[in-house]
Design a protein around this motif. Sequence first.
Motif, mmCIF file in Angstrom:
data_model
loop_
_atom_site.group_PDB
_atom_site.id
_atom_site.type_symbol
_atom_site.label_atom_id
_atom_site.label_comp_id
_atom_site.label_asym_id
_atom_site.label_seq_id
_atom_site.Cartn_x
_atom_site.Cartn_y
_atom_site.Cartn_z
ATOM 1 N N VAL A 256 10.597 -13.713 4.745
ATOM 2 C CA VAL A 256 9.288 -13.317 4.207
ATOM 3 C C VAL A 256 9.224 -13.720 2.735
ATOM 4 O O VAL A 256 10.135 -13.403 1.960
ATOM 5 C CB VAL A 256 9.087 -11.787 4.330
ATOM 6 C CG1 VAL A 256 7.771 -11.362 3.666
ATOM 7 C CG2 VAL A 256 9.123 -11.359 5.786
ATOM 8 N N MET A 257 8.132 -14.415 2.378
ATOM 9 C CA MET A 257 7.979 -14.874 0.995
ATOM 10 C C MET A 257 6.637 -14.397 0.423
ATOM 11 O O MET A 257 5.691 -14.127 1.161
ATOM 12 C CB MET A 257 8.021 -16.408 0.942
ATOM 13 C CG MET A 257 9.258 -16.988 1.595
ATOM 14 S SD MET A 257 9.326 -18.787 1.498
ATOM 15 C CE MET A 257 9.791 -19.042 -0.218
ATOM 16 N N HIS A 258 6.587 -14.336 -0.883
ATOM 17 C CA HIS A 258 5.340 -14.013 -1.604
ATOM 18 C C HIS A 258 5.516 -14.529 -3.032
ATOM 19 O O HIS A 258 6.524 -14.225 -3.668
ATOM 20 C CB HIS A 258 5.109 -12.496 -1.608
ATOM 21 C CG HIS A 258 3.706 -12.091 -2.007
ATOM 22 N ND1 HIS A 258 3.108 -12.510 -3.173
ATOM 23 C CD2 HIS A 258 2.791 -11.313 -1.387
ATOM 24 C CE1 HIS A 258 1.889 -12.006 -3.252
ATOM 25 N NE2 HIS A 258 1.662 -11.283 -2.179
ATOM 26 N N ARG A 264 0.713 -4.462 -2.912
ATOM 27 C CA ARG A 264 1.331 -3.712 -1.806
ATOM 28 C C ARG A 264 0.258 -2.905 -1.075
ATOM 29 O O ARG A 264 -0.592 -2.306 -1.727
ATOM 30 C CB ARG A 264 2.409 -2.757 -2.354
ATOM 31 C CG ARG A 264 3.643 -3.475 -2.867
ATOM 32 C CD ARG A 264 4.561 -2.522 -3.604
ATOM 33 N NE ARG A 264 5.751 -3.211 -4.085
ATOM 34 C CZ ARG A 264 6.920 -3.195 -3.470
ATOM 35 N NH1 ARG A 264 7.081 -2.493 -2.361
ATOM 36 N NH2 ARG A 264 7.947 -3.864 -3.970
ATOM 37 N N ILE A 268 0.528 -6.981 2.189
ATOM 38 C CA ILE A 268 1.904 -6.768 2.664
ATOM 39 C C ILE A 268 2.246 -5.279 2.629
ATOM 40 O O ILE A 268 1.905 -4.572 1.669
ATOM 41 C CB ILE A 268 2.897 -7.620 1.819
ATOM 42 C CG1 ILE A 268 4.302 -7.633 2.442
ATOM 43 C CG2 ILE A 268 2.955 -7.168 0.366
ATOM 44 C CD1 ILE A 268 5.194 -8.761 1.904
ATOM 45 N N VAL A 272 7.922 -4.041 4.297
ATOM 46 C CA VAL A 272 8.251 -5.443 4.579
ATOM 47 C C VAL A 272 8.612 -6.164 3.273
ATOM 48 O O VAL A 272 9.548 -6.969 3.226
ATOM 49 C CB VAL A 272 7.080 -6.150 5.299
ATOM 50 C CG1 VAL A 272 7.355 -7.640 5.463
ATOM 51 C CG2 VAL A 272 6.836 -5.503 6.656
ATOM 52 N N ALA A 273 7.880 -5.843 2.206
ATOM 53 C CA ALA A 273 8.162 -6.481 0.912
ATOM 54 C C ALA A 273 9.606 -6.222 0.482
ATOM 55 O O ALA A 273 10.233 -7.073 -0.153
ATOM 56 C CB ALA A 273 7.192 -5.953 -0.149
ATOM 57 N N ASP A 274 10.126 -5.054 0.841
ATOM 58 C CA ASP A 274 11.470 -4.668 0.387
ATOM 59 C C ASP A 274 12.533 -4.793 1.476
ATOM 60 O O ASP A 274 13.665 -4.349 1.285
ATOM 61 C CB ASP A 274 11.433 -3.210 -0.117
ATOM 62 C CG ASP A 274 10.444 -3.036 -1.255
ATOM 63 O OD1 ASP A 274 10.287 -3.989 -2.038
ATOM 64 O OD2 ASP A 274 9.812 -1.963 -1.353
ATOM 65 N N CYS A 275 12.180 -5.382 2.623
ATOM 66 C CA CYS A 275 13.144 -5.419 3.739
ATOM 67 C C CYS A 275 14.179 -6.521 3.524
ATOM 68 O O CYS A 275 14.051 -7.355 2.632
ATOM 69 C CB CYS A 275 12.420 -5.595 5.079
ATOM 70 S SG CYS A 275 11.837 -7.277 5.389
ATOM 71 N N ARG A 277 14.785 -9.144 5.110
ATOM 72 C CA ARG A 277 14.315 -10.522 5.333
ATOM 73 C C ARG A 277 13.406 -11.022 4.207
ATOM 74 O O ARG A 277 12.997 -12.182 4.202
ATOM 75 C CB ARG A 277 13.598 -10.597 6.683
ATOM 76 C CG ARG A 277 14.603 -10.447 7.812
ATOM 77 C CD ARG A 277 13.962 -9.941 9.064
ATOM 78 N NE ARG A 277 13.105 -10.950 9.653
ATOM 79 C CZ ARG A 277 12.421 -10.758 10.778
ATOM 80 N NH1 ARG A 277 12.487 -9.602 11.411
ATOM 81 N NH2 ARG A 277 11.669 -11.710 11.264
ATOM 82 N N SER A 278 13.085 -10.164 3.265
ATOM 83 C CA SER A 278 12.257 -10.570 2.136
ATOM 84 C C SER A 278 13.105 -11.310 1.099
ATOM 85 O O SER A 278 14.167 -10.835 0.692
ATOM 86 C CB SER A 278 11.621 -9.323 1.499
ATOM 87 O OG SER A 278 11.136 -9.646 0.221
ATOM 88 N N ILE A 280 11.678 -12.406 -1.811
ATOM 89 C CA ILE A 280 10.719 -12.461 -2.925
ATOM 90 C C ILE A 280 11.426 -12.481 -4.288
ATOM 91 O O ILE A 280 11.038 -13.235 -5.182
ATOM 92 C CB ILE A 280 9.711 -11.289 -2.799
ATOM 93 C CG1 ILE A 280 8.866 -11.489 -1.530
ATOM 94 C CG2 ILE A 280 8.828 -11.181 -4.035
ATOM 95 C CD1 ILE A 280 8.019 -10.291 -1.122
#
Length: 308
Positions: A256-258, A264, A268, A272-275, A277-278, A280
């Motif tokens: 996951v990218m941003h 927030r 997103i 998810v932002a902090d999971c 797979r992020s 960022i």
Amino acid sequence: HRHLLGIHDLSPFDIRAVLDLAEDYARLNQSHDKHADALRGLTQINLFFENSTRTQASFEIAGKRLGADVMNMSVGTSSVRKGETLIDTAATLNAMRPDLLVVRHHNSGAVALLSEKVNCAVLNAGDGRHEHPTQALLDALTIRRHKGRIQKLTIAICGDIANSRVARSNMLCLGKMENRVRVIAPPTLLPAGIDRFGVEVFTEMEEGLKDCDVVMMLRIQNERLEGQAVPSTREYFHRYGLTEDKLALARPDAIVMHPGPMNRGVEIDPAVADCERSVIREQVEMGVAVRMAAMDLLARNLRAERMA
Ligand code: CP
């Protein structure tokens, strides 16, 4: 190249050259002594007509780590406020003999125009809805580090495609590197002429996210909306916000990218932002390395030009 104005001007070979050198700088940035001397003796001016946290800070850190004399022009307290034009401002700064000029401007094409009026190398730090080349390069580097390659991946860019220079530079960069690029957006946030980019277009996350290797979320560029019909925040999050349920449609190892700044709970889910797979924060880290590489390569060209 004399300037870095957009991904449009770069070949796949150019893109790989920046990424390879940036890998070296990413290693240097993790070491105790982060200094190199690629820009020693050179003067870098950062000229930002629009707000920035990541791009301005990372260009400043990148220049300082490479030994440049770095000056941040404070546009808000400059004579721009007294009516001095972009071109006169550029000519004034040019008279102080900078070597690298990093420019962000709200008008598409303003940075290219400015590059014609100065003697130094110009780097586009974002111009209107047009391009943000170093963002696309740092995104490509982050993807390559996680996937081991930067081609033949399925990548979804989701959200406000119409107003995003990040989307535009990424569509160009990822397309040039022969990826399968998808865009997912409400019809009102898709730009006219999207077909020219050779991307697959989806209006529902549930369809577009299937089997993606990379999910790239974008902020709604409220500052650039001109009467465009946008759903309410609640409705937008429901249909286009990246939640764990929607992410489950992508490949199990999808990242996951941003580009930031994130809103927030709009595009997103904070979870998810902090999971795991992020990536960022790693994007931000790669931003310094990519900007060091870009300025190093332009400085080499500048020196060669001056020797000739
Ligand atoms: N991604 C990006 O350009 O962030 P800033 O606007 O904070 O520089």
